[in-house]
Structure formats: C-alpha cells, structure tokens
Design an enzyme around this catalytic site. Structure first.
Site, PDB file in Angstrom:
ATOM      1  N   GLU A   8     -31.728  91.468  26.802  1.00 18.63           N
ATOM      2  CA  GLU A   8     -32.731  92.250  27.545  1.00 18.63           C
ATOM      3  C   GLU A   8     -32.911  93.608  26.887  1.00 18.63           C
ATOM      4  OE1 GLU A   8     -32.155  92.739  31.822  1.00 18.63           O
ATOM      5  OE2 GLU A   8     -31.210  90.766  31.939  1.00 18.63           O
ATOM      6  N   GLU A  55     -24.587  90.146  33.638  1.00 13.14           N
ATOM      7  CA  GLU A  55     -24.113  91.534  33.776  1.00 13.14           C
ATOM      8  C   GLU A  55     -22.888  91.686  34.675  1.00 13.14           C
ATOM      9  OE1 GLU A  55     -27.480  93.988  34.835  1.00 13.14           O
ATOM     10  OE2 GLU A  55     -27.990  94.225  32.727  1.00 13.14           O
TER      11      GLU A  55
HETATM   12  C1  GAL Z   1     -31.046  94.228  34.018  1.00 21.13           C
HETATM   13  C2  GAL Z   1     -30.912  92.939  34.834  1.00 21.13           C
HETATM   14  C3  GAL Z   1     -32.260  92.340  35.145  1.00 21.13           C
HETATM   15  C4  GAL Z   1     -33.221  93.391  35.617  1.00 21.13           C
HETATM   16  C5  GAL Z   1     -33.321  94.432  34.554  1.00 21.13           C
HETATM   17  C6  GAL Z   1     -34.348  95.477  34.833  1.00 21.13           C
HETATM   18  O1  GAL Z   1     -29.919  95.009  34.136  1.00 21.13           O
HETATM   19  O2  GAL Z   1     -30.145  92.017  34.145  1.00 21.13           O
HETATM   20  O3  GAL Z   1     -32.129  91.322  36.094  1.00 21.13           O
HETATM   21  O4  GAL Z   1     -32.755  93.930  36.798  1.00 21.13           O
HETATM   22  O5  GAL Z   1     -32.072  95.049  34.407  1.00 21.13           O
HETATM   23  O6  GAL Z   1     -34.548  96.225  33.687  1.00 21.13           O
END
Ligand code: GAL
Length: 803
Positions: A457, A385
C-alpha cells in the site's frame, strides 16, 4: 452439477427462536406465505444485503443485526440415497443453518464459502424448512472484528448459493497445480472414492481436446505432462479446462470441471518473475463494496471492476484487500491476465485463541477455495497490519504451504524489520508525504534482503482527495501516485507496488471525512475516474490517454495564479495552441525519468507569442516570459530573489514598464479581459496526433453516460448494469463543480437500485439497474435541469433455470 439456488428466499431483519420449529411440511402454500408475512419476512433474491445504505453519511449500526433467511426446499423422492449439498458463497458474518428445526452447521466469518450437507435432516417427498440465522453484528468474535476496522462489513447472504445432488461417492475437491514446465499436478479428494476409477480430458478455451485421461483407479495425486500447451501470461492469459469423471462399475457417479492456466511464479531478492520474465507489479488495492448494495453485487459488477483495473487503468495486478473476494472477480482476472494478491480476512487486530482458530480456518478455506485461479500469485497469511505473532503466523504459513506448494506467501505489515516468516516481505509504505522520496529502499525495511519485497500500500490516508476537491488538490493526488510509481520503478529490487486504493469506500465513524467515506480512491465509489486514475492509465493502456490537470480558469487559484499544469498521457509530446496559435511543445518531466510514461509539465503557456505578437526579440522575450511565468507560479509578493536582476535589466535597458508588464500578464498568462481564450492541448505519438483536449469557457452542459452492458441476462443470479455518469462541457471536460440533481426514471422489466434523485458529486454520479427475473425490456431516462435527457434501452433475459 450444482444448480444456482438464489431465488425463493425470504428475509427478515429479525430473528425469533420460535421460527426454528417451523416445519414446511405441515403448511399449505397460502398458510406459509401468511406465516411469513406475519413475521415480517419479505421475498428476496440472492445476492442480498441485509440493509441498503445511503451513499454517504450512512450508519454502520444499520446493517448490524441478527436476521433470518428462510427457504422452502421441496425434496423429491428421487433424492433417496443421495447427498444433498448446499453451498453458501458468503454469509456475513456468522451463520447457523437449520433444516426442519435441526441444527446442521455454523460458519464463522463472511468472506469464504461453506457447504452444508442437508441429508441428515431432509424429509424426502415433503416440504422442508431451511432457515439461516445470520449475525452481522461486529461484536462477533471472528476476524476482522475486535477493534476498529477501516471499511464497512455489510451483512447478508451476499454471494450466490448452489445446490448439488450427489451420489454417495463424489469429488470433494480437485486442485490443479499447472506449472510453467507444462506439468499438471493434480490433487484429488474424493468421498467414498477409494474403489472408484477416474477418467477425463483436458480441453483448451475453444473446447478443443488437448489430452485424454484414460480410465485409471482413483488416486489422491497424479502428474500429467502436456507437451503442446501455451503459458498463461499477462498479454495472453491462456486457460485450459480439466474435466474429470468418477466411475464405478461403468457408471458415472460424479463429474468435475476446473479451469486453470500453466505458469510459473517466483519471487527472488531481485523482484517478481512470471514464467521466468521479470515483471514490475503495478496495481491497486480493491475493496468489494458498492454504493447502496454493500457487498451484494452479482457477476457483472465484479467483472467490471477487473476490467477497469486492466483496461481503464492499465494495471497488471490487484490486491484483494483485506479478504478473499468473489470468484466472479477472480475468474475475470484469470481471463484477462490480471495478477491477484489475495489475503486472509482481518484488519490490524489479532484476537484470542478462539478468534485465531477461526482465522486459521479462513486460511484453509481461502487456499482450498481459490487455489485453482491462475491469476493468484501470492497468499497473504498475516492479518493486515497486525503485530508480529510468531506462533500464529508460523501456523498460517505452514498451512498455506501445505495446501498449496506452488505459491509464495506474504503478509502485510506496517512496520519495519518485522519477523519474516513468509516468502515475501509485503509492506505498507506510507513514507511519501508529497515532498520527499516516493518510497523507502528495500534494505531499509525488510528483515531479510535475500527474500522478495513488495509494497502492498501507499498514499491513501496520506492524501484523501474528493472528486469535488479543488484543482490543485486533485493534481497533487495524481502527482503523489506518479512519484511513488516512479520511485518504485527506480528500485530494481522492489517487486512492485499496490496503491491505496482503487475507489472510495464506505467506512466506520473512526475513519473517513465524517461522511463515512474514505476518499482514497483514484476512482470515486461509482467507479468514475478522478485525475489520479490517468497516471495509471498512461502507464499501461494502449488507447490514447490525455488528461489535463487544469481547467485553465485562473479564478480557481489563490490570487488568480494558475500554478503548475500537467498532462497525464501515454503520448510522446504535448503541443499547446492558444486561440489556434501554436504556443509550445512539451515532453515528459525529467523528474519522473524512471516512469514509462511520465507526467508532462506544461510550465510555459506563453511560448513565442511575445516575439510574434509584441515584436520582442527572442532574447528579451525569454526574460519577460521568465518573469511573467514566475509571477503566475509564486505570485508577485513571493518571487524568487534570483529573478530580481532580470527584472531590473528589463526596466533599465529594455523599456519594460509596469503598465506593459501588467498588460502582458493579463493577455498571455491570466487571459483577462480578452475575448474568450481557447487552449488546445494535442497529444502526439510517433509523429501523429492521437488525442486532443480543449479548454475554454463552458457554453453547454450535457450528460455523458457509460453503461457496462445493456443486454441484461440472468445466469445464476439477477443481473446488474452499472451506469456511470459525468456532466461535461461542449468539449467533453468533466464539470467538477456542477452539483445539480439527477432524476432516474425506469420503466419496464427491471428495478432501479438506489434513489430516484441523486446529486452530481464532483460532476459525476452513478446508478444501477437490476433484473427482476422477467423477460422483456426496460428504459432508463436520466434527466438534469439544463441538459438534454439521456435514455438507455435495456433488454432483459429472464431467469435461466434457477431452482
Ligand atoms: C492502511 C490500511 C488500509 C487503509 C489504508 C488507508 O493502513 O491497511 O486498510 O485503511 O491504511 O490509507
């Protein structure tokens, strides 16, 4: 052969420059022990965490310190002329290694291994003082530090250490690139090996010889073709071993064994292909953390996590967010056929030139140290990110490709149309908010539709869910995972997706629920399943899965209205019985038509009971039912207007009075004032009942205890058993609001990790047992008021030869 070097260490939570001048040589054993004690050293075994933490409301400052590991090395004279190599699996986060006061090496970043050549400072035939100065403060200028980080970064020598005694010529590295066309491309790196020869063999998993490599001059590159080999697949992850020997003048100077698998990997604009077969990746993100121990967990814990992903959740892939993880975890992924997306360490932040130099070095170490694992299908070469930084990411990509031409690169971003320097656009898609589509279409996100596209994710912080949240929230978490999986399945050109995340994890004060926990997992921190886990299990598990979202207790819901009930199952049909009477049968919810095993909506808990028990005609029964179920779903005040004509008809023409309606509601929906109601949900598959769940008032409470293994055995390090605990009713249902305290009593040759008293959280808990280097047995007794004690017997095999 390298030997495990995990015992005999001493640890201090402080560091004193004066200790650098210690010379093991000058002291008797007793004087040494006294010196260590005076300086507050305690004896420890690796893997080791600098600080055990409470399971919640912990403090991230507690593990941030300048600490010291110390060990005596007795160097026999027969080490003369050899290279003495000490390899640290991980040192979080900046380590300086000194021998007899002489500085030997510094390693920055805690997620990859490093090797130190002790030879220049070693005193042969004497005692040597090895000292590691370890900085686990988050102020160090290395990834992932520099800004906030959403996970704890616990300090310690938290993986194993090995010691290798080598001749002056040895294999520094062997990279086996085994492709789907059954070719073996070897890259060899040797020290002082130019005038040496190599020979060896290739064996299969059962030690059968597959091929012999005849003696030949040492070369940096070699290609072998093997006609009769099986491919590494998800269902049949066949592994082979390459054994190489380094020879000079008929003398064996070194040997090296690598396990590998033959397979081809490809991302196209259309998706991901393993051995030419298109596979939709369905996985979760994994942090390598545990309650109490942080990162310092031996092989058994690593293996269990891989097994949970593959066998309990039916996943075919995992992302090791946000750093390279234990080889024990990766080895298990190789063995069971679980694909791994592994990435360089970091989180959102890119630092200065010095920081970037370390980051680039981490890409090198990641690829060099992990490239023989057949399970790894993608390298993440961007800081998770982080913003675009073309110069930096051109370098990370070029380096990964140069070191490993066999695998594509990705790099996780959280914004659209980023500069795509990688082979695959890997995107954190947090689009789904509960009421919209599960994911964005590929072409709305990527900057190059010709390349592969993967969702790295989803969910996570969009809907944190505790195991002790109320029923509807736990259901909504499960449905959100189902919606995303469904919509990803529906998009042919999305290679797959990784949910956030496998289990709840410790985090910094800036994140989480104020308790230093991100409750984003489909499992809790102890690896107990939340409801959402069954969404994954239903998709990929062979054994029957049946999870009912509701306890059928109306008092759990506002105004007593049960709301929607779902079954998560891999069966074809759910049959519901109320007090032994058949109510209705239900099948997959059409709203999830792309999902292999869609949730089953149980939206009618009355079935034909009004016909059978109240003598209503089927036509009238349907109308009454429609109204009663609508009241249960929306409440009487918020009924849809479309229902009004039906209600008016029932009153005007069919004699349905308010009193009757109330009685029927009580009897058929709320089950109020009735003698105890029993709901039985049966799962049917191919005409057979494969599982059932009964919901009725709780009459008995007991503890269900699952242990990963009871025959503990020390191999290279101490061994650990994971004990997962659920409070259940007489039908095996978890009791999410039972928060009684558990007591763990351990007798025998093992230690308990964590407290002796812990509460159930969401009706679940966990504890851990560790070996202490002694042969024998141990007995754990788990007690809770109101339930029978549970006893577990362990056997403990003492330390194998461990220097
Ligand atoms: C994302 C991040 C993860 C975690 C996640 C929580 O933005 O890459 O490490 O923080 O959010 O939903």
């Amino acid at each position: 052969m390298a030997k495990a070097y995990n015992d005999g260490w001493y640890f201090s939570e402080q560091f004193d420059e004066n200790w650098l001048s210690w010379k093991g040589t000058d002291l008797t054993d007793e004087a040494l022990v006294q010196l260590l004690e005076e300086n507050h050293f305690t004896q420890v075994r690796l893997p080791h965490t600098v600080k055990e933490l409470p399971s919640n409301y912990c403090n991230e400052l507690d593990y941030q310190m300048l600490s010291c590991y110390w060990r005596l090395i007795e160097a026999p004279l027969d080490w003369t002329g050899k290279e003495i190599l000490l390899t640290f699996g991980a040192a979080a986060h900046v380590a300086e290694v000194y021998l007899n006061g002489q500085f030997l090496a510094k390693h920055a970043n805690g997620y990859t291994a490093f090797t130190v050549d002790l030879s220049p400072a070693l005193r042969l035939g004497q005692k040597n003082s090895l000292l590691v100065k370890l900085d686990s403060r988050e102020t160090v200028n290395v990834p992932p530090f520099g800004k906030a980080v959403d996970y704890l970064t616990y300090g310690g020598l938290y993986r194993g250490v090995t010691l290798a005694i080598k001749e002056r010529s040895y294999f520094e590295d062997v990279f086996v690139n085994a492709t789907g066309d059954k070719k073996l491309h070897l890259q060899l790196k040797g020290r002082e090996a130019d005038d040496a020869e190599i020979q060896g063999w290739i064996g299969d998993g059962s030690d059968n010889l597959v091929a012999v490599i005849d003696k030949r001059p040492f070369v940096a590159e070699l290609t072998l073709e093997l006609p009769e080999v099986e491919l590494w697949t998800l269902e049949n992850p066949t592994l082979y071993q390459l054994h190489l020997e380094l020879m000079k003048d008929h003398q064996k100077l070194d040997e090296h064994t690598v396990r590998f698998g033959f397979r081809s990997l490809a991302f196209t604009s259309d998706g991901f292909f393993l051995n030419g077969e298109k596979i939709k990746l369905r996985g979760l993100n994994r942090h390598q953390s545990w309650p109490y121990m942080g990162y310092a967990v031996p092989k058994a814990g690593q293996v269990l996590d891989a097994d949970i992903l593959k066998f309990e959740l039916g996943c075919n892939a995992v992302r090791t967010s946000h750093y390279p993880q234990s080889h024990d975890f990766l080895n298990r992924c190789d063995e069971i056929g679980l694909l791994v997306f592994t990435e360089m360490p970091g989180w959102q932040y890119i630092g200065d030139e010095e920081w970037k130099k370390v980051a680039l070095q981490k890409v090198r170490e990641m690829v060099e140290q992990y490239r023989n694992h057949p399970s790894i299908f993608l390298w993440g070469v961007r800081i998770n990110e982080s913003p675009d930084d073309d110069n930096f990411y051109r370098e990370t990509n070029a380096l990964a490709h140069a070191l490993d031409p066999s695998r594509p690169t990705g790099g996780v971003r959280n914004f659209k149309r980023s500069h795509l320097l990688e082979d695959v656009y890997t995107y954190n898609d947090f689009f789904h908010n509960g009421s919209n589509k599960g994911c964005e279409a590929k072409d709305k996100v990527t900057s190059n539709p010709q390349k592969g596209y993967l969702i790295s994710e989803y969910n996570g912080h969009m809907f944190p869910t505790k195991s002790y949240d109320w029923e509807r929230k736990r259901l909504e978490q499960a449905l959100r995972h189902a919606r995303v999986l469904n919509d990803v399945a529906d998009e042919d050109d999305i290679a797959g997706s990784f949910g956030w995340c496998l289990f709840d994890y410790h985090t910094h004060q800036d994140f989480g629920s104020g308790d230093r926990i991100c409750h984003h997992g489909v499992l809790d921190m102890y690896r107990n399943h939340k409801l959402a886990a069954s969404v994954y299990a239903a998709q990929g598990c062979e054994k029957p899965v049946l999870a009912i979202s509701s306890s059928m207790d109306i008092g759990e819901h506002p105004a007593g209205f049960l709301g929607d009930i779902y079954a998560f199952t891999n069966a074809d049909e759910i049959r519901l019985y109320k007090n032994q009477k058949f109510v209705k049968s239900y099948v997959a919810d059409k709203a999830y038509s792309a999902l292999g095993k869609a949730p089953v909506l149980i939206d009618d808990i009355i079935g034909d009971l009004l016909v059978e028990e109240e003598n209503l005609s089927p036509k009238v029964s349907e109308k009454v039912k429609k109204c009663l179920l609508a009241i249960a779903k929306y409440g009487p005040e918020a009924l849809p207007l479309s229902l009004y004509p039906t209600m008016a008809q029932l009153i005007a023409f069919y004699g349905v009075t308010r009193e009757k309606a109330e009685r029927w509601f009580g009897k058929y929906v709320a089950s109020w004032g009735e003698k105890a109601t029993q709901w039985r949900f049966e799962a049917w598959k191919d005409g057979e009942k494969v599982a059932e769940t009964i919901k009725e008032p709780v009459q008995k409470v007991s503890l269900e205890v699952k242990v990963d293994h009871v025959d503990l055995c020390e191999e290279d390090t101490w061994d650990m058993a994971t004990i997962r605990i659920r409070a259940i009713d007489q039908n095996g249902n978890t009791l999410p609001y039972l928060n009684r305290s558990l007591t763990f009593k351990l007798d025998g040759q093992a230690d308990l990790i964590g407290p002796e008293h812990a509460p159930l959280v969401g009706g679940m808990a966990g504890t851990y047992i560790k070996t202490i280097g002694q042969k024998g047995s141990a007995q754990l007794t788990i007690s809770m008021a109101g339930a029978e004690d549970v006893q577990i017997n362990f056997t403990c095999e003492g330390g194998k030869e461990n220097e």
